[in-house]
Motif scaffolding. Sequence first.
Motif, PDB file in Angstrom:
ATOM      1  N   TYR A   1       1.821  -6.333  11.616  1.00  0.00           N
ATOM      2  CA  TYR A   1       0.726  -7.036  10.946  1.00  0.00           C
ATOM      3  C   TYR A   1       1.110  -7.547   9.552  1.00  0.00           C
ATOM      4  O   TYR A   1       0.237  -7.952   8.785  1.00  0.00           O
ATOM      5  CB  TYR A   1      -0.516  -6.142  10.887  1.00  0.00           C
TER       6      TYR A   1
ATOM      7  N   ASN B   1       4.189   5.333  13.229  1.00  0.00           N
ATOM      8  CA  ASN B   1       3.135   4.399  13.639  1.00  0.00           C
ATOM      9  C   ASN B   1       2.708   3.486  12.497  1.00  0.00           C
ATOM     10  O   ASN B   1       2.407   2.316  12.707  1.00  0.00           O
ATOM     11  CB  ASN B   1       1.912   5.172  14.155  1.00  0.00           C
ATOM     12  N   LEU B   2       2.689   4.042  11.301  1.00  0.00           N
ATOM     13  CA  LEU B   2       2.269   3.241  10.147  1.00  0.00           C
ATOM     14  C   LEU B   2       3.278   2.129   9.866  1.00  0.00           C
ATOM     15  O   LEU B   2       2.900   0.975   9.646  1.00  0.00           O
ATOM     16  CB  LEU B   2       2.121   4.139   8.909  1.00  0.00           C
TER      17      LEU B   2
ATOM     18  N   ASN C   1       2.891   9.902  12.694  1.00  0.00           N
ATOM     19  CA  ASN C   1       1.994   9.096  11.855  1.00  0.00           C
ATOM     20  C   ASN C   1       2.781   8.088  11.022  1.00  0.00           C
ATOM     21  O   ASN C   1       2.424   6.907  10.951  1.00  0.00           O
ATOM     22  CB  ASN C   1       1.198  10.002  10.889  1.00  0.00           C
TER      23      ASN C   1
ATOM     24  N   LEU D   1       1.813  11.522   2.745  1.00  0.00           N
ATOM     25  CA  LEU D   1       1.490  12.430   3.846  1.00  0.00           C
ATOM     26  C   LEU D   1       1.816  13.839   3.387  1.00  0.00           C
ATOM     27  O   LEU D   1       2.932  14.109   2.932  1.00  0.00           O
ATOM     28  CB  LEU D   1       2.300  12.086   5.098  1.00  0.00           C
TER      29      LEU D   1
ATOM     30  N   TYR E   1       3.057  -0.500  12.579  1.00  0.00           N
ATOM     31  CA  TYR E   1       1.859  -1.314  12.346  1.00  0.00           C
ATOM     32  C   TYR E   1       2.110  -2.313  11.216  1.00  0.00           C
ATOM     33  O   TYR E   1       1.760  -3.491  11.318  1.00  0.00           O
ATOM     34  CB  TYR E   1       0.683  -0.404  12.004  1.00  0.00           C
TER      35      TYR E   1
ATOM     36  N   ILE F   1      -3.619   5.904  11.431  1.00  0.00           N
ATOM     37  CA  ILE F   1      -3.088   6.161  10.095  1.00  0.00           C
ATOM     38  C   ILE F   1      -3.278   4.947   9.179  1.00  0.00           C
ATOM     39  O   ILE F   1      -3.618   5.097   7.994  1.00  0.00           O
ATOM     40  CB  ILE F   1      -1.594   6.604  10.187  1.00  0.00           C
TER      41      ILE F   1
ATOM     42  N   LYS G   1       2.204  -6.003   6.845  1.00  0.00           N
ATOM     43  CA  LYS G   1       1.768  -5.219   5.685  1.00  0.00           C
ATOM     44  C   LYS G   1       2.899  -4.278   5.276  1.00  0.00           C
ATOM     45  O   LYS G   1       3.612  -3.756   6.124  1.00  0.00           O
ATOM     46  CB  LYS G   1       0.519  -4.400   6.036  1.00  0.00           C
TER      47      LYS G   1
ATOM     48  N   TYR H   1     -11.800  10.432   1.165  1.00  0.00           N
ATOM     49  CA  TYR H   1     -11.142  10.986   2.355  1.00  0.00           C
ATOM     50  C   TYR H   1     -11.475  12.463   2.461  1.00  0.00           C
ATOM     51  O   TYR H   1     -11.342  13.203   1.477  1.00  0.00           O
ATOM     52  CB  TYR H   1      -9.626  10.799   2.220  1.00  0.00           C
TER      53      TYR H   1
ATOM     54  N   GLN I   1      -9.237   4.033   2.439  1.00  0.00           N
ATOM     55  CA  GLN I   1      -9.095   4.571   1.083  1.00  0.00           C
ATOM     56  C   GLN I   1      -8.871   3.432   0.083  1.00  0.00           C
ATOM     57  O   GLN I   1      -9.411   3.451  -1.024  1.00  0.00           O
ATOM     58  CB  GLN I   1      -7.970   5.604   1.013  1.00  0.00           C
ATOM     59  N   GLU I   2      -8.097   2.427   0.494  1.00  0.00           N
ATOM     60  CA  GLU I   2      -7.897   1.248  -0.377  1.00  0.00           C
ATOM     61  C   GLU I   2      -9.233   0.554  -0.646  1.00  0.00           C
ATOM     62  O   GLU I   2      -9.426  -0.061  -1.685  1.00  0.00           O
ATOM     63  CB  GLU I   2      -6.945   0.256   0.313  1.00  0.00           C
TER      64      GLU I   2
ATOM     65  N   TYR J   1       4.122  -0.834   3.531  1.00  0.00           N
ATOM     66  CA  TYR J   1       3.701   0.511   3.144  1.00  0.00           C
ATOM     67  C   TYR J   1       4.852   1.252   2.483  1.00  0.00           C
ATOM     68  O   TYR J   1       5.963   1.266   3.002  1.00  0.00           O
ATOM     69  CB  TYR J   1       3.243   1.305   4.380  1.00  0.00           C
TER      70      TYR J   1
ATOM     71  N   SER K   1      -2.789   6.573  -1.220  1.00  0.00           N
ATOM     72  CA  SER K   1      -3.764   7.193  -0.337  1.00  0.00           C
ATOM     73  C   SER K   1      -3.201   8.536   0.090  1.00  0.00           C
ATOM     74  O   SER K   1      -1.985   8.715   0.178  1.00  0.00           O
ATOM     75  CB  SER K   1      -4.015   6.329   0.903  1.00  0.00           C
ATOM     76  N   TYR K   2      -4.101   9.479   0.352  1.00  0.00           N
ATOM     77  CA  TYR K   2      -3.697  10.824   0.761  1.00  0.00           C
ATOM     78  C   TYR K   2      -4.076  11.033   2.220  1.00  0.00           C
ATOM     79  O   TYR K   2      -5.212  10.744   2.615  1.00  0.00           O
ATOM     80  CB  TYR K   2      -4.425  11.849  -0.113  1.00  0.00           C
ATOM     81  N   VAL K   3      -3.123  11.501   3.007  1.00  0.00           N
ATOM     82  CA  VAL K   3      -3.416  11.808   4.407  1.00  0.00           C
ATOM     83  C   VAL K   3      -2.851  13.186   4.737  1.00  0.00           C
ATOM     84  O   VAL K   3      -1.695  13.479   4.438  1.00  0.00           O
ATOM     85  CB  VAL K   3      -2.807  10.762   5.375  1.00  0.00           C
TER      86      VAL K   3
ATOM     87  N   ASN L   1      -2.908   4.190  19.381  1.00  0.00           N
ATOM     88  CA  ASN L   1      -1.661   4.911  19.694  1.00  0.00           C
ATOM     89  C   ASN L   1      -1.956   6.258  20.357  1.00  0.00           C
ATOM     90  O   ASN L   1      -1.276   6.669  21.295  1.00  0.00           O
ATOM     91  CB  ASN L   1      -0.846   5.165  18.420  1.00  0.00           C
TER      92      ASN L   1
ATOM     93  N   MET M   1       0.832  -1.183   0.000  1.00  0.00           N
ATOM     94  CA  MET M   1       0.000   0.000   0.000  1.00  0.00           C
ATOM     95  C   MET M   1       0.875   1.243   0.000  1.00  0.00           C
ATOM     96  O   MET M   1       1.948   1.259   0.581  1.00  0.00           O
ATOM     97  CB  MET M   1      -0.925  -0.037   1.216  1.00  0.00           C
ATOM     98  N   LYS M   2       0.389   2.252  -0.673  1.00  0.00           N
ATOM     99  CA  LYS M   2       1.174   3.472  -0.849  1.00  0.00           C
ATOM    100  C   LYS M   2       0.460   4.667  -0.217  1.00  0.00           C
ATOM    101  O   LYS M   2      -0.748   4.795  -0.343  1.00  0.00           O
ATOM    102  CB  LYS M   2       1.395   3.711  -2.344  1.00  0.00           C
ATOM    103  N   VAL M   3       1.220   5.494   0.443  1.00  0.00           N
ATOM    104  CA  VAL M   3       0.640   6.599   1.210  1.00  0.00           C
ATOM    105  C   VAL M   3       1.430   7.883   1.009  1.00  0.00           C
ATOM    106  O   VAL M   3       2.665   7.874   1.106  1.00  0.00           O
ATOM    107  CB  VAL M   3       0.686   6.296   2.730  1.00  0.00           C
TER     108      VAL M   3
END
Lengths: 116, 116, 116
Positions: free
Chosen positions: A30, A22-23, A19, A5, A26, B100, A32, B113, B107-108, A34, A112-114, B77, A1-3
């Motif tokens: 899990y 933490n990503l 953020n 920020l 995570y 996050i 995953k 958003y 979004q995926e 990123y 994804s955009y955050v 968190n 997955m691509k993000v």
Amino acid sequence: MKVLLHVDESTKWKLALGNAKNLLKYGEEYGKEYIVEILANSEAVRELEMAKAKEKGLFGDMEDLAIQAVKFVACRNALKANSILESSLIPFVEIAEAGIAEIVDKQEDGYSYVKP
Amino acid sequence: MKVLLHVDESTKWKLALGNAKNLLKYGEEYGKEYIVEILANSEAVRELEMAKAKEKGLFGDMEDLAIQAVKFVACRNALKANSILESSLIPFVEIAEAGIAEIVDKQEDGYSYVKP
Amino acid sequence: MKVLLHVDESTKWKLALGNAKNLLKYGEEYGKEYIVEILANSEAVRELEMAKAKEKGLFGDMEDLAIQAVKFVACRNALKANSILESSLIPFVEIAEAGIAEIVDKQEDGYSYVKP
């Protein structure tokens, strides 16, 4: 997955770096993966100067993230507007011609955009 | 249509709840169905404590939205960072391991958003 | 490529207009076409009143962008909440019944979302 920020306020750097941290944590826990890019424009490019990043206590976290393959990208328009020389930037910072175009390109590419 | 509202500033709760309310009202009037999640991280998890939500006059709107199936999700968190116990949260609040990551997952999964 | 810029704080207008300007300039230089919409809700609809836009020195940039086909859209809920009459808006401003629904619709329609 691509993000991606997006940071355009100097006061938001701490939150954005947290953020990202933490990503990645995570993702590790899990299983995953990123791909993370932090795009700075407007006044927020200032903290990508080595001296400013160190002064504000942000450099350590930025470096940790860069080592984990997080990309830091500064908007050239914002660098010019803030009279920041490329040579004063943290070495791992890349430059996008227009930060706003980079944000759009990345979303077109499935990021994804955050906005912290 | 699916929507994730991202709140990470305490001062933005009123606006975010108003946005959600307007979206559901619009959906009712124009026959469109919206699945809405409000994801809080950083300092904004504080308002998901029952006591704080009531003190700030936010609880009524939150409850109205929850009854209309709006999901409220807090970042674990951020709960830890703000020393908030799960037991003090509003009962309908769910917890995401990393706010996050939840934003990216949604979004995926096709959520739009919005950052109020 | 299609882009929605979301403005809900009066203080962010200057930045949002600059972003749009930079994006169009970039598009011209690199041969890319951008369809741009600026959606204002909450307090940010105030700057779409002709008098306020002129008072704040924003009107010139708005007009330049409108001439380049940038769409300016105001949220009707926010206009009501701020007691703004349609007749006092800048003539090229369009109205969406619910700004939040417009943001979602546009993302569903393939627009990238940017929150300056």
